[in-house]
Design a protein around this motif. Structure first.
Motif, PDB file in Angstrom:
ATOM      1  N   MET A  42       0.849  -1.173   0.000  1.00 37.24           N
ATOM      2  CA  MET A  42       0.000   0.000   0.000  1.00 37.24           C
ATOM      3  C   MET A  42       0.898   1.241   0.000  1.00 37.24           C
ATOM      4  O   MET A  42       1.866   1.310   0.750  1.00 37.24           O
ATOM      5  N   TYR A  43       0.580   2.166  -0.858  1.00 35.61           N
ATOM      6  CA  TYR A  43       1.300   3.434  -0.950  1.00 35.61           C
ATOM      7  C   TYR A  43       0.472   4.526  -0.291  1.00 35.61           C
ATOM      8  O   TYR A  43      -0.760   4.549  -0.432  1.00 35.61           O
ATOM      9  N   THR A  44       1.127   5.422   0.429  1.00 34.76           N
ATOM     10  CA  THR A  44       0.461   6.570   1.033  1.00 34.76           C
ATOM     11  C   THR A  44       1.134   7.839   0.531  1.00 34.76           C
ATOM     12  O   THR A  44       2.366   7.942   0.547  1.00 34.76           O
ATOM     13  N   TYR A  45       0.304   8.790   0.087  1.00 38.86           N
ATOM     14  CA  TYR A  45       0.796  10.053  -0.458  1.00 38.86           C
ATOM     15  C   TYR A  45       0.214  11.205   0.350  1.00 38.86           C
ATOM     16  O   TYR A  45      -0.967  11.539   0.203  1.00 38.86           O
ATOM     17  N   PRO A  46       1.018  11.822   1.241  1.00 38.22           N
ATOM     18  CA  PRO A  46       0.520  12.982   1.976  1.00 38.22           C
ATOM     19  C   PRO A  46       0.385  14.176   1.026  1.00 38.22           C
ATOM     20  O   PRO A  46       1.289  14.461   0.248  1.00 38.22           O
ATOM     21  N   ILE A  47      -0.748  14.849   1.087  1.00 38.72           N
ATOM     22  CA  ILE A  47      -1.011  15.971   0.196  1.00 38.72           C
ATOM     23  C   ILE A  47      -0.985  17.291   0.958  1.00 38.72           C
ATOM     24  O   ILE A  47      -0.365  18.252   0.530  1.00 38.72           O
ATOM     25  N   SER A  48      -1.683  17.339   2.086  1.00 35.37           N
ATOM     26  CA  SER A  48      -1.773  18.556   2.892  1.00 35.37           C
ATOM     27  C   SER A  48      -1.724  18.185   4.363  1.00 35.37           C
ATOM     28  O   SER A  48      -2.310  17.185   4.772  1.00 35.37           O
ATOM     29  N   GLN A  49      -1.036  18.993   5.155  1.00 37.78           N
ATOM     30  CA  GLN A  49      -0.933  18.730   6.590  1.00 37.78           C
ATOM     31  C   GLN A  49      -2.111  19.307   7.357  1.00 37.78           C
ATOM     32  O   GLN A  49      -2.116  19.301   8.584  1.00 37.78           O
ATOM     33  N   THR A  50      -3.125  19.804   6.634  1.00 37.45           N
ATOM     34  CA  THR A  50      -4.365  20.245   7.257  1.00 37.45           C
ATOM     35  C   THR A  50      -5.535  19.723   6.430  1.00 37.45           C
ATOM     36  O   THR A  50      -5.443  19.629   5.204  1.00 37.45           O
ATOM     37  N   ALA A  51      -6.613  19.380   7.099  1.00 34.83           N
ATOM     38  CA  ALA A  51      -7.819  18.954   6.389  1.00 34.83           C
ATOM     39  C   ALA A  51      -8.345  20.150   5.594  1.00 34.83           C
ATOM     40  O   ALA A  51      -8.409  21.261   6.118  1.00 34.83           O
ATOM     41  N   ASP A  52      -8.684  19.931   4.327  1.00 35.01           N
ATOM     42  CA  ASP A  52      -9.093  21.027   3.450  1.00 35.01           C
ATOM     43  C   ASP A  52      -9.984  20.463   2.348  1.00 35.01           C
ATOM     44  O   ASP A  52      -9.521  19.699   1.500  1.00 35.01           O
ATOM     45  N   ALA A  53     -11.252  20.859   2.356  1.00 35.81           N
ATOM     46  CA  ALA A  53     -12.218  20.319   1.395  1.00 35.81           C
ATOM     47  C   ALA A  53     -11.845  20.665  -0.042  1.00 35.81           C
ATOM     48  O   ALA A  53     -11.964  19.824  -0.932  1.00 35.81           O
ATOM     49  N   LEU A  54     -11.392  21.889  -0.293  1.00 35.31           N
ATOM     50  CA  LEU A  54     -11.029  22.286  -1.654  1.00 35.31           C
ATOM     51  C   LEU A  54      -9.821  21.495  -2.149  1.00 35.31           C
ATOM     52  O   LEU A  54      -9.800  21.030  -3.290  1.00 35.31           O
ATOM     53  N   CYS A  55      -8.837  21.306  -1.314  1.00 36.59           N
ATOM     54  CA  CYS A  55      -7.671  20.497  -1.670  1.00 36.59           C
ATOM     55  C   CYS A  55      -8.112  19.073  -1.992  1.00 36.59           C
ATOM     56  O   CYS A  55      -7.669  18.489  -2.983  1.00 36.59           O
ATOM     57  N   PHE A  56      -8.977  18.505  -1.165  1.00 37.35           N
ATOM     58  CA  PHE A  56      -9.512  17.161  -1.396  1.00 37.35           C
ATOM     59  C   PHE A  56     -10.175  17.065  -2.764  1.00 37.35           C
ATOM     60  O   PHE A  56      -9.894  16.147  -3.540  1.00 37.35           O
ATOM     61  N   LEU A  57     -11.042  18.021  -3.080  1.00 37.16           N
ATOM     62  CA  LEU A  57     -11.736  18.010  -4.371  1.00 37.16           C
ATOM     63  C   LEU A  57     -10.762  18.166  -5.536  1.00 37.16           C
ATOM     64  O   LEU A  57     -10.925  17.530  -6.581  1.00 37.16           O
ATOM     65  N   ASN A  58      -9.729  18.988  -5.357  1.00 38.61           N
ATOM     66  CA  ASN A  58      -8.725  19.173  -6.408  1.00 38.61           C
ATOM     67  C   ASN A  58      -7.932  17.890  -6.650  1.00 38.61           C
ATOM     68  O   ASN A  58      -7.620  17.553  -7.799  1.00 38.61           O
ATOM     69  N   VAL A  59      -7.597  17.173  -5.583  1.00 38.78           N
ATOM     70  CA  VAL A  59      -6.875  15.905  -5.732  1.00 38.78           C
ATOM     71  C   VAL A  59      -7.744  14.887  -6.468  1.00 38.78           C
ATOM     72  O   VAL A  59      -7.274  14.187  -7.368  1.00 38.78           O
ATOM     73  N   CYS A  60      -9.032  14.836  -6.106  1.00 38.29           N
ATOM     74  CA  CYS A  60      -9.952  13.919  -6.795  1.00 38.29           C
ATOM     75  C   CYS A  60     -10.025  14.249  -8.286  1.00 38.29           C
ATOM     76  O   CYS A  60      -9.934  13.354  -9.137  1.00 38.29           O
ATOM     77  N   ALA A  61     -10.164  15.527  -8.615  1.00 40.68           N
ATOM     78  CA  ALA A  61     -10.244  15.948 -10.014  1.00 40.68           C
ATOM     79  C   ALA A  61      -8.951  15.621 -10.763  1.00 40.68           C
ATOM     80  O   ALA A  61      -8.987  15.175 -11.919  1.00 40.68           O
ATOM     81  N   MET A  62      -7.808  15.819 -10.107  1.00 46.90           N
ATOM     82  CA  MET A  62      -6.521  15.527 -10.737  1.00 46.90           C
ATOM     83  C   MET A  62      -6.403  14.040 -11.049  1.00 46.90           C
ATOM     84  O   MET A  62      -5.987  13.657 -12.149  1.00 46.90           O
ATOM     85  N   LEU A  63      -6.774  13.188 -10.100  1.00 43.96           N
ATOM     86  CA  LEU A  63      -6.712  11.733 -10.328  1.00 43.96           C
ATOM     87  C   LEU A  63      -7.643  11.318 -11.459  1.00 43.96           C
ATOM     88  O   LEU A  63      -7.273  10.506 -12.309  1.00 43.96           O
ATOM     89  N   GLU A  64      -8.850  11.871 -11.467  1.00 45.29           N
ATOM     90  CA  GLU A  64      -9.828  11.515 -12.493  1.00 45.29           C
ATOM     91  C   GLU A  64      -9.361  11.905 -13.886  1.00 45.29           C
ATOM     92  O   GLU A  64      -9.658  11.214 -14.859  1.00 45.29           O
ATOM     93  N   SER A  65      -8.597  12.983 -13.998  1.00 41.59           N
ATOM     94  CA  SER A  65      -8.104  13.386 -15.321  1.00 41.59           C
ATOM     95  C   SER A  65      -6.791  12.680 -15.687  1.00 41.59           C
ATOM     96  O   SER A  65      -6.513  12.472 -16.862  1.00 41.59           O
ATOM     97  N   ALA A  66      -6.006  12.280 -14.684  1.00 42.31           N
ATOM     98  CA  ALA A  66      -4.690  11.698 -14.955  1.00 42.31           C
ATOM     99  C   ALA A  66      -4.724  10.185 -15.188  1.00 42.31           C
ATOM    100  O   ALA A  66      -3.834   9.645 -15.846  1.00 42.31           O
ATOM    101  N   LEU A  67      -5.714   9.509 -14.630  1.00 46.43           N
ATOM    102  CA  LEU A  67      -5.745   8.045 -14.694  1.00 46.43           C
ATOM    103  C   LEU A  67      -6.903   7.575 -15.567  1.00 46.43           C
ATOM    104  O   LEU A  67      -8.051   7.496 -15.113  1.00 46.43           O
ATOM    105  N   LEU A  68      -6.594   7.253 -16.803  1.00 47.09           N
ATOM    106  CA  LEU A  68      -7.613   6.755 -17.717  1.00 47.09           C
ATOM    107  C   LEU A  68      -8.151   5.419 -17.220  1.00 47.09           C
ATOM    108  O   LEU A  68      -7.383   4.539 -16.832  1.00 47.09           O
ATOM    109  N   GLY A  69      -9.446   5.272 -17.208  1.00 45.34           N
ATOM    110  CA  GLY A  69     -10.063   4.045 -16.747  1.00 45.34           C
ATOM    111  C   GLY A  69     -10.374   4.020 -15.260  1.00 45.34           C
ATOM    112  O   GLY A  69     -10.901   3.029 -14.758  1.00 45.34           O
ATOM    113  N   LEU A  70     -10.050   5.101 -14.549  1.00 40.63           N
ATOM    114  CA  LEU A  70     -10.340   5.176 -13.121  1.00 40.63           C
ATOM    115  C   LEU A  70     -11.852   5.158 -12.910  1.00 40.63           C
ATOM    116  O   LEU A  70     -12.583   5.933 -13.517  1.00 40.63           O
ATOM    117  N   GLU A  71     -12.312   4.252 -12.081  1.00 41.29           N
ATOM    118  CA  GLU A  71     -13.742   4.114 -11.812  1.00 41.29           C
ATOM    119  C   GLU A  71     -14.060   4.700 -10.443  1.00 41.29           C
ATOM    120  O   GLU A  71     -13.485   4.295  -9.434  1.00 41.29           O
TER     121      GLU A  71
END
Length: 76
Positions: free
Chosen positions: A1-30
């Motif tokens: 299992m890989y863990t990728y720290p993104i932000s040292q504070t909980a942040d809804a906008l950061c969370f949504l941006n990470v989700c959007a980035m993954l959805e655009s970067a990984l073809l076939g992501l369900e």
């Protein structure tokens, strides 16, 4: 299992941006279940039968990704 720290504070906008980035970067992501409560938000994904999960965790005060796939090419 890989863990990728993104932000040292909980942040809804950061969370949504990470989700959007993954959805655009990984073809076939369900997109799987989305969970939101007072403890934060969790978005589940699958790709090639492997899980990728994005967390906005208020308890840990962090945004991070846990993945069965190596995503270093995205989170450099």
């Amino acid at each position: 299992m890989y863990t990728y720290p993104i932000s040292q504070t909980a942040d809804a906008l950061c969370f949504l941006n990470v989700c959007a980035m993954l959805e655009s970067a990984l073809l076939g992501l369900e997109k799987g279940p989305f969970i939101a409560d007072e403890g934060g938000m969790i978005q589940h994904y699958t790709l090639f039968g492997k899980t990728v999960t994005v967390y906005n965790d208020c308890g840990k005060d962090a945004v991070f990704v846990e993945s069965e796939l190596d995503l270093h090419h995205i989170f450099n």
